[in-house]
Write an enzyme that holds these catalytic residues in place. Structure first.
Site, PDB file in Angstrom:
ATOM      1  N   ASP A   1      22.724 -65.399 -23.677  1.00  0.00           N
ATOM      2  CA  ASP A   1      22.183 -64.485 -24.692  1.00  0.00           C
ATOM      3  C   ASP A   1      23.178 -63.404 -25.100  1.00  0.00           C
ATOM      4  OD1 ASP A   1      19.782 -65.814 -24.627  1.00  0.00           O
ATOM      5  OD2 ASP A   1      18.718 -64.286 -23.458  1.00  0.00           O
TER       6      ASP A   1
ATOM      7  N   MET B   1      14.027 -59.535 -22.642  1.00  0.00           N
ATOM      8  CA  MET B   1      14.481 -58.907 -23.888  1.00  0.00           C
ATOM      9  C   MET B   1      15.999 -58.742 -23.924  1.00  0.00           C
ATOM     10  SD  MET B   1      11.526 -56.195 -24.858  1.00  0.00           S
ATOM     11  CE  MET B   1      11.998 -56.251 -26.587  1.00  0.00           C
ATOM     12  N   ALA B   2      16.682 -59.467 -23.038  1.00  0.00           N
ATOM     13  CA  ALA B   2      18.159 -59.485 -23.007  1.00  0.00           C
ATOM     14  C   ALA B   2      18.771 -58.121 -22.698  1.00  0.00           C
ATOM     15  CB  ALA B   2      18.732 -60.064 -24.303  1.00  0.00           C
ATOM     16  N   GLY B   3      18.107 -57.343 -21.838  1.00  0.00           N
ATOM     17  CA  GLY B   3      18.638 -56.020 -21.465  1.00  0.00           C
ATOM     18  C   GLY B   3      19.978 -56.129 -20.735  1.00  0.00           C
ATOM     19  N   GLY B   4      20.073 -57.034 -19.782  1.00  0.00           N
ATOM     20  CA  GLY B   4      21.329 -57.217 -19.045  1.00  0.00           C
ATOM     21  C   GLY B   4      22.424 -57.732 -19.966  1.00  0.00           C
ATOM     22  N   SER B   5      22.054 -58.654 -20.852  1.00  0.00           N
ATOM     23  CA  SER B   5      23.020 -59.198 -21.814  1.00  0.00           C
ATOM     24  C   SER B   5      23.516 -58.102 -22.748  1.00  0.00           C
ATOM     25  CB  SER B   5      22.367 -60.302 -22.656  1.00  0.00           C
ATOM     26  OG  SER B   5      21.917 -61.338 -21.821  1.00  0.00           O
TER      27      SER B   5
ATOM     28  N   LYS C   1      16.299 -57.936 -27.843  1.00  0.00           N
ATOM     29  CA  LYS C   1      15.925 -59.046 -28.746  1.00  0.00           C
ATOM     30  C   LYS C   1      14.552 -59.569 -28.378  1.00  0.00           C
ATOM     31  CE  LYS C   1      16.410 -62.471 -25.540  1.00  0.00           C
ATOM     32  NZ  LYS C   1      15.303 -63.220 -24.960  1.00  0.00           N
TER      33      LYS C   1
HETATM   34  O1  C5P Z   1      23.209 -68.002 -19.351  1.00  0.00           O
HETATM   35  P1  C5P Z   1      22.482 -67.154 -18.379  1.00  0.00           P
HETATM   36  O2  C5P Z   1      23.353 -66.790 -17.197  1.00  0.00           O
HETATM   37  O3  C5P Z   1      21.831 -65.972 -18.962  1.00  0.00           O
HETATM   38  O4  C5P Z   1      21.326 -68.054 -17.820  1.00  0.00           O
HETATM   39  C1  C5P Z   1      20.593 -67.695 -16.669  1.00  0.00           C
HETATM   40  C2  C5P Z   1      19.879 -68.936 -16.164  1.00  0.00           C
HETATM   41  O5  C5P Z   1      18.852 -69.307 -17.078  1.00  0.00           O
HETATM   42  C3  C5P Z   1      20.755 -70.156 -16.010  1.00  0.00           C
HETATM   43  O6  C5P Z   1      21.375 -70.189 -14.764  1.00  0.00           O
HETATM   44  C4  C5P Z   1      19.738 -71.279 -16.172  1.00  0.00           C
HETATM   45  O7  C5P Z   1      19.011 -71.451 -14.969  1.00  0.00           O
HETATM   46  C5  C5P Z   1      18.769 -70.719 -17.176  1.00  0.00           C
HETATM   47  N1  C5P Z   1      19.091 -71.145 -18.563  1.00  0.00           N
HETATM   48  C6  C5P Z   1      18.871 -72.451 -18.946  1.00  0.00           C
HETATM   49  N2  C5P Z   1      19.171 -72.847 -20.223  1.00  0.00           N
HETATM   50  C7  C5P Z   1      19.653 -71.956 -21.118  1.00  0.00           C
HETATM   51  C8  C5P Z   1      19.868 -70.618 -20.770  1.00  0.00           C
HETATM   52  C9  C5P Z   1      19.581 -70.235 -19.467  1.00  0.00           C
HETATM   53  O8  C5P Z   1      18.422 -73.268 -18.143  1.00  0.00           O
HETATM   54  N3  C5P Z   1      19.897 -72.379 -22.358  1.00  0.00           N
END
Ligand code: C5P
Length: 307
Positions: free
Chosen positions: A141, A104-108, A14
């Protein structure tokens, strides 16, 4: 000979055409108005019944992908198995084409892909709403990786509303080394200190441009609130953005939390020209061209091995 069934799912990368970021919430996340566009750069996740849960990965950046249970693909298998009271013993193979730790959300994508693939392999037929719930548990993501297309994400990005989008062409410049998403959000907070941050809202002009399919209108409205933070942590990205502008890109953007940079171009021909100029500029490691919207996680097929 024993028969082993395997299922392969294709999942897109993405780019965020708008990423409006609010102030840090008490839980550490940030409320977002996150306009996602899935693009035609894909990982393929194949799951096969096995003795234990294992992950392998192949592709240009495979050595940077964790192969333990911190990999979102492994976590997806674990969560789906636990919810259904069954074993998570499955081999997950990721054919990786999406830049690693690149914004680019590769892990997601791998998390959403493994979830859908395990659901099919195990014949669970989990309702879509429950799959989306597990995706949100995996990461902000991940729901979008499942859904694809174009969507507005609110909350921390996990609540999705589909939006209309014409087709747009892109070049992506892959940087050396990744950027940590939490580190970029922390830098956003540091840069925002002492300022009042408005509640994030989707831009009506951007949504109209996206729906129109007109690249010049979209170019005028692209916005990423994380871009100053990514540039602060990786100042070299400014040179990549400049190289893209000189090469004729309509607009330049850091993709999500970076460090991949995104270049909106008029058409496929222009994409090839801008990609060649970026590679020649020496300001990035490599480039990819893609278009979007692309479909979300899709089961490509199931095969029976050893039959
Ligand atoms: O949700 P995800 O695990 O991908 O998020 C990784 C990190 O990115 C979170 O721990 C946070 O530090 C940050 N994040 C955030 N606000 C979001 C999405 C991610 O602060 N809306």
């Amino acid at each position: 000979m024993s028969r082993k069934k395997s299922v392969t799912v294709r999942v897109p990368a993405k780019v965020n055409v708008q990423l409006a970021v609010g102030a840090a919430r008490p839980d550490g996340f940030h409320d977002l108005a996150n306009v996602f566009l899935a693009v035609s750069l894909y990982d393929e996740v194949t799951v096969t019944a096995a003795e234990t849960l294992t992950v392998t990965c192949a592709g240009p950046d495979a050595d940077q992908v964790p192969l333990d249970r911190t990999n979102l693909a492994a976590r997806a298998a674990e969560i789906l198995a636990a919810r259904n009271g069954r074993s998570d013993a499955v081999h997950i193979h990721i054919a990786k084409n999406i830049p690693v730790a690149g914004g680019m959300a590769g892990g997601s994508a791998d998390g959403a892909g493994a979830l859908l693939a395990c659901d099919a392999l195990w014949g669970l037929d989990t309702p879509r709403a429950q799959l989306l719930e597990i995706c949100a548990e995996l990461g902000s993501d991940v729901p979008f990786s499942l859904v694809g297309g174009a969507a507005l994400g609110t909350g921390r990005g996990e609540f999705l509303t589909p939006v209309e989008a014409g087709t747009f062409h892109w070049v992506f410049a892959v940087a050396d080394g990744g950027l940590s998403t939490p580190a970029v959000f922390r830098e956003f907070d540091r840069l925002a200190e002492g300022r009042s941050i408005p509640a994030p809202e989707a831009s009506p002009a951007l949504l109209a441009a996206l729906a129109s399919g007109d690249p010049a209108s979209l170019a005028a409205t692209l916005a990423n609130d994380l871009q100053p933070a990514a540039l602060s942590l990786r100042p070299q990205l400014a040179a990549t953005l400049e190289a893209g502008t000189s090469a004729g890109a309509l607009a330049t953007l850091v993709s999500g939390s970076g460090p991949t940079t995104a270049f909106l171009v008029r058409d496929e021909e222009s994409a090839l020209k801008v990609a060649a100029a970026l590679e020649a500029s020496g300001t990035c490691r490599t480039t990819r061209t893609a278009s979007g919207p692309a479909p979300g996680a899709t089961v490509l097929g199931a095969t029976v091995l050893g039959a």
